[in-house]
Design a protein around this motif. Sequence first.
Motif, PDB file in Angstrom:
ATOM      1  N   MET A 163       0.806  -1.212   0.000  1.00 31.80           N
ATOM      2  CA  MET A 163       0.000   0.000   0.000  1.00 31.80           C
ATOM      3  C   MET A 163       0.849   1.276   0.000  1.00 31.80           C
ATOM      4  O   MET A 163       0.492   2.261  -0.657  1.00 31.80           O
ATOM      5  CB  MET A 163      -0.956   0.007   1.187  1.00 31.80           C
ATOM      6  CG  MET A 163      -2.066   1.043   1.088  1.00 31.80           C
ATOM      7  SD  MET A 163      -3.167   0.825  -0.335  1.00 31.80           S
ATOM      8  CE  MET A 163      -4.244  -0.482   0.236  1.00 31.80           C
ATOM      9  N   ASP A 164       1.975   1.267   0.686  1.00 29.93           N
ATOM     10  CA  ASP A 164       2.829   2.462   0.686  1.00 29.93           C
ATOM     11  C   ASP A 164       3.419   2.702  -0.701  1.00 29.93           C
ATOM     12  O   ASP A 164       3.583   3.851  -1.126  1.00 29.93           O
ATOM     13  CB  ASP A 164       3.946   2.342   1.727  1.00 29.93           C
ATOM     14  CG  ASP A 164       3.410   2.329   3.149  1.00 29.93           C
ATOM     15  OD1 ASP A 164       2.402   3.016   3.400  1.00 29.93           O
ATOM     16  OD2 ASP A 164       3.985   1.628   3.999  1.00 29.93           O
ATOM     17  N   ALA A 165       3.732   1.620  -1.418  1.00 24.51           N
ATOM     18  CA  ALA A 165       4.206   1.767  -2.795  1.00 24.51           C
ATOM     19  C   ALA A 165       3.101   2.340  -3.678  1.00 24.51           C
ATOM     20  O   ALA A 165       3.376   3.150  -4.574  1.00 24.51           O
ATOM     21  CB  ALA A 165       4.667   0.415  -3.341  1.00 24.51           C
ATOM     22  N   VAL A 166       1.862   1.955  -3.412  1.00 27.06           N
ATOM     23  CA  VAL A 166       0.726   2.477  -4.177  1.00 27.06           C
ATOM     24  C   VAL A 166       0.577   3.978  -3.952  1.00 27.06           C
ATOM     25  O   VAL A 166       0.279   4.736  -4.880  1.00 27.06           O
ATOM     26  CB  VAL A 166      -0.575   1.737  -3.801  1.00 27.06           C
ATOM     27  CG1 VAL A 166      -1.796   2.474  -4.333  1.00 27.06           C
ATOM     28  CG2 VAL A 166      -0.543   0.318  -4.343  1.00 27.06           C
ATOM     29  N   VAL A 167       0.774   4.420  -2.714  1.00 31.14           N
ATOM     30  CA  VAL A 167       0.699   5.859  -2.431  1.00 31.14           C
ATOM     31  C   VAL A 167       1.656   6.616  -3.345  1.00 31.14           C
ATOM     32  O   VAL A 167       1.312   7.660  -3.914  1.00 31.14           O
ATOM     33  CB  VAL A 167       1.036   6.151  -0.949  1.00 31.14           C
ATOM     34  CG1 VAL A 167       1.110   7.658  -0.708  1.00 31.14           C
ATOM     35  CG2 VAL A 167      -0.009   5.529  -0.031  1.00 31.14           C
ATOM     36  N   ALA A 168       2.867   6.065  -3.540  1.00 35.98           N
ATOM     37  CA  ALA A 168       3.881   6.745  -4.353  1.00 35.98           C
ATOM     38  C   ALA A 168       3.604   6.637  -5.844  1.00 35.98           C
ATOM     39  O   ALA A 168       3.776   7.603  -6.587  1.00 35.98           O
ATOM     40  CB  ALA A 168       5.260   6.180  -4.034  1.00 35.98           C
ATOM     41  N   VAL A 169       3.159   5.463  -6.301  1.00 43.53           N
ATOM     42  CA  VAL A 169       3.046   5.234  -7.736  1.00 43.53           C
ATOM     43  C   VAL A 169       1.727   5.735  -8.319  1.00 43.53           C
ATOM     44  O   VAL A 169       1.649   6.039  -9.507  1.00 43.53           O
ATOM     45  CB  VAL A 169       3.241   3.741  -8.083  1.00 43.53           C
ATOM     46  CG1 VAL A 169       2.005   2.906  -7.756  1.00 43.53           C
ATOM     47  CG2 VAL A 169       3.610   3.574  -9.554  1.00 43.53           C
ATOM     48  N   SER A 170       0.688   5.870  -7.479  1.00 39.30           N
ATOM     49  CA  SER A 170      -0.586   6.352  -8.027  1.00 39.30           C
ATOM     50  C   SER A 170      -1.262   7.403  -7.149  1.00 39.30           C
ATOM     51  O   SER A 170      -1.796   8.381  -7.672  1.00 39.30           O
ATOM     52  CB  SER A 170      -1.554   5.187  -8.267  1.00 39.30           C
ATOM     53  OG  SER A 170      -1.940   4.567  -7.055  1.00 39.30           O
ATOM     54  N   GLY A 171      -1.235   7.224  -5.837  1.00 35.75           N
ATOM     55  CA  GLY A 171      -1.922   8.178  -4.968  1.00 35.75           C
ATOM     56  C   GLY A 171      -1.382   9.593  -5.100  1.00 35.75           C
ATOM     57  O   GLY A 171      -2.134  10.554  -5.250  1.00 35.75           O
ATOM     58  N   SER A 172      -0.060   9.730  -5.084  1.00 34.94           N
ATOM     59  CA  SER A 172       0.576  11.050  -5.168  1.00 34.94           C
ATOM     60  C   SER A 172       1.063  11.393  -6.569  1.00 34.94           C
ATOM     61  O   SER A 172       1.322  12.560  -6.864  1.00 34.94           O
ATOM     62  CB  SER A 172       1.773  11.112  -4.207  1.00 34.94           C
ATOM     63  OG  SER A 172       1.355  10.969  -2.868  1.00 34.94           O
ATOM     64  N   SER A 173       1.167  10.405  -7.445  1.00 34.13           N
ATOM     65  CA  SER A 173       1.823  10.631  -8.733  1.00 34.13           C
ATOM     66  C   SER A 173       1.123  11.606  -9.670  1.00 34.13           C
ATOM     67  O   SER A 173       1.801  12.186 -10.539  1.00 34.13           O
ATOM     68  CB  SER A 173       2.053   9.297  -9.456  1.00 34.13           C
ATOM     69  OG  SER A 173       0.820   8.696  -9.811  1.00 34.13           O
ATOM     70  N   PRO A 174      -0.204  11.837  -9.563  1.00 31.98           N
ATOM     71  CA  PRO A 174      -0.756  12.888 -10.416  1.00 31.98           C
ATOM     72  C   PRO A 174      -0.026  14.225 -10.266  1.00 31.98           C
ATOM     73  O   PRO A 174       0.124  14.963 -11.246  1.00 31.98           O
ATOM     74  CB  PRO A 174      -2.215  12.984  -9.958  1.00 31.98           C
ATOM     75  CG  PRO A 174      -2.544  11.586  -9.553  1.00 31.98           C
ATOM     76  CD  PRO A 174      -1.286  11.093  -8.862  1.00 31.98           C
TER      77      PRO A 174
END
Length: 264
Positions: A163-174
């Motif tokens: 989940m922390d990787a998801v935050v970086a790759v999609s949650g914040s990446s916009p």
Amino acid sequence: MKIGFIGCGNMAKAMIAGILKNGLCAPADITVSAKTDATLEKAKAQYGVCTQQKNAAVAQVADILVLAVKPQYYEKIIREIRGCVDSSKLIITIAPGKTLSWLAEQFSGPIPIVRTMPNTPAMVGEGITAASPNEYVTPELLDTALQVLRSFGKAEVIPENLMDAVVAVSGSSPAYVFLFIEAMADAAVADGMPRSQAYTFAAQSVLGSAKMVLETGKHPGELKDMVCSPAGTTIAAVRVLEEKGLRGCVMDAMKACSDKAKSV
């Protein structure tokens, strides 16, 4: 199916819009609470949903309850609502750093919880959401949660340790992509293009490129090579990006984002 939202910020509004657009439930079956009366009035006027000033009142009526508030408010909100929550309700969370074990401890009961991480493209129906269910979420409940999450984009089930990787790759990446679009548009403006037109060209190029990755199934490197003609303009630009360390910079930024998510 009755859905409740505690919090009505941008992400909650994107979710509500997707749910209604896809006919998952009627406006009268959605109830929201928020900090201010003004926010509630806007939600009611825009979507026709029901509103409540008290969070516990939303929890009481909802079959699916979305906790759409910032992470720092979760402990307080859960204290307010846990007396109204039992195993018949499904909780969906959208807060980075709030693990399933932490949530279970706060609710102190066998509550079905799906921890998720959506992103802001949900506002235009193009979000991507990661979902991690706890042990009390049945296959049927997970299907229901995914139906909700897919009403405003794509959704994938992942193990919670990612989940922390998801935050970086999609949650914040916009935000990273917006910076890239802005930089490309600035360069086009420097070459004489009107700014509004520069944003259109840059944004459409990013949109189309992303669609090529998703729809062709080709590796991004292969697609990049297709654009880079020998001794051409594109490879000249790529050489500068490599010299400036674009890849390493992006990876370092995402590592900082992931580390921050772990500490929230």
